[in-house]
Write a protein that holds these residues in place. Sequence first.
Motif, PDB file in Angstrom:
ATOM      1  N   ILE A   1       0.848  -1.195   0.000  1.00 12.81           N
ATOM      2  CA  ILE A   1       0.000   0.000   0.000  1.00 12.81           C
ATOM      3  C   ILE A   1       0.882   1.244   0.000  1.00 12.81           C
ATOM      4  N   ARG A   2       1.880   1.251   0.851  1.00 14.12           N
ATOM      5  CA  ARG A   2       2.794   2.410   0.924  1.00 14.12           C
ATOM      6  C   ARG A   2       3.535   2.617  -0.393  1.00 14.12           C
TER       7      ARG A   2
ATOM      8  N   SER B   1       2.509   1.844  -3.274  1.00 17.49           N
ATOM      9  CA  SER B   1       1.535   2.372  -4.224  1.00 17.49           C
ATOM     10  C   SER B   1       1.382   3.886  -4.060  1.00 17.49           C
ATOM     11  N   GLU B   2       1.524   4.366  -2.831  1.00 19.25           N
ATOM     12  CA  GLU B   2       1.484   5.814  -2.602  1.00 19.25           C
ATOM     13  C   GLU B   2       2.730   6.494  -3.181  1.00 19.25           C
TER      14      GLU B   2
ATOM     15  N   ARG C   1      -4.877   3.881  -1.139  1.00 22.82           N
ATOM     16  CA  ARG C   1      -3.653   4.663  -0.962  1.00 22.82           C
ATOM     17  C   ARG C   1      -4.064   6.105  -0.720  1.00 22.82           C
ATOM     18  N   ASN C   2      -3.248   6.815   0.010  1.00 10.86           N
ATOM     19  CA  ASN C   2      -3.542   8.211   0.357  1.00 10.86           C
ATOM     20  C   ASN C   2      -4.952   8.360   0.935  1.00 10.86           C
TER      21      ASN C   2
ATOM     22  N   ILE D   1      -6.355   1.544  -5.341  1.00  7.42           N
ATOM     23  CA  ILE D   1      -5.038   1.114  -5.808  1.00  7.42           C
ATOM     24  C   ILE D   1      -5.220   0.382  -7.134  1.00  7.42           C
TER      25      ILE D   1
END
Length: 78
Positions: free
Chosen positions: A40-41, A43-44, A63-64, A69
């Motif tokens: 996830i991180r 992907s940010e 994400r964010n 995503i």
Amino acid sequence: MLRRDVLRVALECSSHVDQLLDLAVRYADRKPDLADVCLIRMSELYPEHRIVTVDEDFRIYRRNKREAIPLIFPAKTG
């Protein structure tokens, strides 16, 4: 593969501890493991890339905080 530079680790966890912990708390009901929160991180950090997964939880993760995503789910066989 790491030694031959075929594969590179794109995230140094120690540099993102606060964000990883925030994600783990936010999605505690889904029980994400370290790999999940790292993806996830990443992907940010790398929004132009998609995540290849068979984990349906990634349809829930954002994400964010609000952005879906981009995912690639391999076709199911059998």
